[in-house]
Design a protein around this motif. Structure first.
Motif, PDB file in Angstrom:
ATOM      1  N   GLY A 187       2.511   7.151 -13.960  1.00 42.95           N
ATOM      2  CA  GLY A 187       1.478   6.868 -12.968  1.00 42.95           C
ATOM      3  C   GLY A 187       1.529   5.503 -12.350  1.00 42.95           C
ATOM      4  N   LEU A 188       2.564   4.722 -12.642  1.00 44.00           N
ATOM      5  CA  LEU A 188       2.678   3.368 -12.084  1.00 44.00           C
ATOM      6  C   LEU A 188       3.828   3.308 -11.098  1.00 44.00           C
ATOM      7  CD1 LEU A 188       2.143   0.953 -15.095  1.00 44.00           C
ATOM      8  CD2 LEU A 188       0.476   1.811 -13.463  1.00 44.00           C
ATOM      9  N   VAL A 192       3.121  -2.671 -11.158  1.00 47.36           N
ATOM     10  CA  VAL A 192       3.446  -3.338 -12.408  1.00 47.36           C
ATOM     11  C   VAL A 192       3.437  -4.841 -12.135  1.00 47.36           C
ATOM     12  CG1 VAL A 192       5.255  -3.622 -14.137  1.00 47.36           C
ATOM     13  CG2 VAL A 192       4.885  -1.378 -13.101  1.00 47.36           C
ATOM     14  N   PRO A 193       2.905  -5.698 -12.991  1.00 47.77           N
ATOM     15  CA  PRO A 193       2.414  -5.442 -14.346  1.00 47.77           C
ATOM     16  C   PRO A 193       0.894  -5.364 -14.478  1.00 47.77           C
ATOM     17  CG  PRO A 193       2.781  -7.774 -14.075  1.00 47.77           C
ATOM     18  CD  PRO A 193       3.101  -7.136 -12.741  1.00 47.77           C
ATOM     19  N   PHE A 194       0.163  -5.360 -13.335  1.00 49.98           N
ATOM     20  CA  PHE A 194      -1.288  -5.514 -13.454  1.00 49.98           C
ATOM     21  C   PHE A 194      -2.043  -4.194 -13.588  1.00 49.98           C
ATOM     22  CE2 PHE A 194       0.032  -6.046  -8.989  1.00 49.98           C
ATOM     23  CZ  PHE A 194      -0.565  -4.927  -8.413  1.00 49.98           C
ATOM     24  N   ALA A 195      -1.485  -3.075 -13.113  1.00 50.24           N
ATOM     25  CA  ALA A 195      -2.189  -1.794 -13.210  1.00 50.24           C
ATOM     26  C   ALA A 195      -1.979  -1.197 -14.605  1.00 50.24           C
ATOM     27  CB  ALA A 195      -1.678  -0.835 -12.135  1.00 50.24           C
ATOM     28  N   ALA A 227       0.829  -1.212   0.000  1.00 49.10           N
ATOM     29  CA  ALA A 227       0.000   0.000   0.000  1.00 49.10           C
ATOM     30  C   ALA A 227       0.863   1.262   0.000  1.00 49.10           C
ATOM     31  CB  ALA A 227      -0.930  -0.011   1.205  1.00 49.10           C
ATOM     32  N   TRP A 228       1.979   1.227   0.747  1.00 49.77           N
ATOM     33  CA  TRP A 228       2.885   2.381   0.767  1.00 49.77           C
ATOM     34  C   TRP A 228       3.531   2.592  -0.596  1.00 49.77           C
ATOM     35  CZ3 TRP A 228       8.263   1.998  -0.021  1.00 49.77           C
ATOM     36  CH2 TRP A 228       8.943   3.225   0.062  1.00 49.77           C
ATOM     37  N   GLU A 229       4.083   1.532  -1.178  1.00 47.60           N
ATOM     38  CA  GLU A 229       4.824   1.697  -2.427  1.00 47.60           C
ATOM     39  C   GLU A 229       3.904   2.080  -3.587  1.00 47.60           C
ATOM     40  OE1 GLU A 229       7.115   1.567  -5.847  1.00 47.60           O
ATOM     41  OE2 GLU A 229       5.422   0.198  -5.593  1.00 47.60           O
ATOM     42  N   THR A 230       2.691   1.565  -3.588  1.00 48.49           N
ATOM     43  CA  THR A 230       1.746   1.860  -4.675  1.00 48.49           C
ATOM     44  C   THR A 230       0.919   3.108  -4.394  1.00 48.49           C
ATOM     45  OG1 THR A 230       0.010   0.466  -3.733  1.00 48.49           O
ATOM     46  CG2 THR A 230       1.553  -0.580  -5.272  1.00 48.49           C
ATOM     47  N   ARG A 231       1.183   3.737  -3.239  1.00 45.72           N
ATOM     48  CA  ARG A 231       0.423   4.928  -2.834  1.00 45.72           C
ATOM     49  C   ARG A 231      -1.076   4.631  -2.776  1.00 45.72           C
ATOM     50  NH1 ARG A 231       4.880   6.594  -5.673  1.00 45.72           N
ATOM     51  NH2 ARG A 231       6.049   8.360  -4.799  1.00 45.72           N
ATOM     52  N   ASP A 283       6.377   6.192 -11.226  1.00 44.54           N
ATOM     53  CA  ASP A 283       6.313   6.540  -9.804  1.00 44.54           C
ATOM     54  C   ASP A 283       6.982   5.490  -8.924  1.00 44.54           C
ATOM     55  OD1 ASP A 283       4.915   8.826 -10.441  1.00 44.54           O
ATOM     56  OD2 ASP A 283       2.951   7.936 -10.103  1.00 44.54           O
ATOM     57  N   SER A 284       7.955   4.778  -9.477  1.00 39.22           N
ATOM     58  CA  SER A 284       8.634   3.732  -8.712  1.00 39.22           C
ATOM     59  C   SER A 284       9.326   4.303  -7.490  1.00 39.22           C
ATOM     60  CB  SER A 284       9.666   3.019  -9.592  1.00 39.22           C
ATOM     61  OG  SER A 284      10.371   2.047  -8.851  1.00 39.22           O
TER      62      SER A 284
END
Length: 282
Positions: A257-258, A263-266, A178-182, A230-231
């Protein structure tokens, strides 16, 4: 079988059962154990081998396989020694040489000739390292926000990951994601699997060195590198600059925006299209 393992395998099968295409489940045996490969697409299609990131299992490609398997024979591999349905055998994977030998045996079992190789994160490092050592087996190479290939991790990323590495739990894994994907939306079934995978018994992860510039300059393999805009794992500008400087025949692009772990599902359609366009070039 323990209750935790049963829960994990049930969650794993639930994600695979909802893949949008018919699949063949294959078990390849070697001295290292049994490697589970999920295959889909036309049996006479050009082979495309997918290597997942750490802790995600081959099920992570659920949003990609429908597009990729229309023309390709797709093979999603569960890395041996990690969460998934691959089982360790009598010979443990203890070194980079063992890891690459294991992958070479998998490719032998899937395709007698060359195959296209696509890896995300740690899977990207394995794919690149294998292609540099065994270029005759790799037709084209795709690296999806690869780690430890061209630059190191951000210190903040490692600090956030440390509690999960010391004592992994499902709660810690989900919090880190959740943190890494914001807080990006994640498929609930796969999120459940990702959490359970953190508690899956695994062998020591093989951590090899970053390829040296002279090794990269020797590459003859056409390569596509797609970076997550956004890595939080690394500085993508440094990664892209180093790849362009040292790796011949490389194309790079940023997926805006990823994050690294989305990655790779969004927004998978964009990645799928770019990968297929690259693989289809002469």
């Amino acid at each position: 079988m323990t209750e935790d393992l049963t829960r994990f395998l049930t969650a794993y099968d639930a994600v695979l059962d909802h893949w949008p295409v018919p699949v063949d489940r294959m078990d390849l045996t070697s001295a290292y154990g049994t490697t589970r490969v999920t295959a889909c697409g036309p049996v006479d299609g050009e082979p495309l081998v997918l290597l997942h990131g750490g802790g995600t299992t081959s099920a992570v490609w659920f949003a990609n396989v429908a597009d990729l398997s229309r023309t390709r024979r797709v093979y999603a591999v569960d890395r041996i020694g990690e969460a998934g349905r691959s089982l360790c055998g009598g010979r443990p994977v203890q070194s980079v040489d063992d890891l690459l030998d294991w992958l070479n045996g998998v490719l032998d079992g899937l395709s007698p000739g060359r195959a296209d190789l696509c890896g995300h994160s740690y899977g990207g490092w394995i794919a690149l390292t294998y292609a540099l050592r065994t270029p005759q087996r790799v037709r084209k190479l795709a690296l999806l926000d690869p780690t430890q290939c061209f630059a190191g991790y951000r210190a903040g990323y490692l600090l956030r990951a440390l509690p999960m590495l010391i004592r992994p739990t499902a709660q810690r894994a989900r919090a880190f994601l959740a943190w890494e994907t914001r807080g990006a939306e994640v498929d609930p079934a796969w999120l459940d699997l990702y959490g359970l995978a953190a508690e899956f018994p695994r062998t020591k992860v093989i951590v090899g060195k970053r390829p040296k510039p002279r090794q990269l300059r020797s590459s003859t393999t056409p390569t596509l590198m797609l970076l997550a805009g956004d890595s939080r794992a690394h500085d993508i500008r440094r990664v892209e600059a180093a790849a362009r400087l040292h790796l011949p025949h490389v194309e790079t692009a940023v997926l805006p925006g990823l994050s690294h772990h989305s990655v790779p599902f969004a927004r998978a359609a964009a990645f799928n299209s770019m990968l297929l366009d690259f693989l289809g070039k002469p």
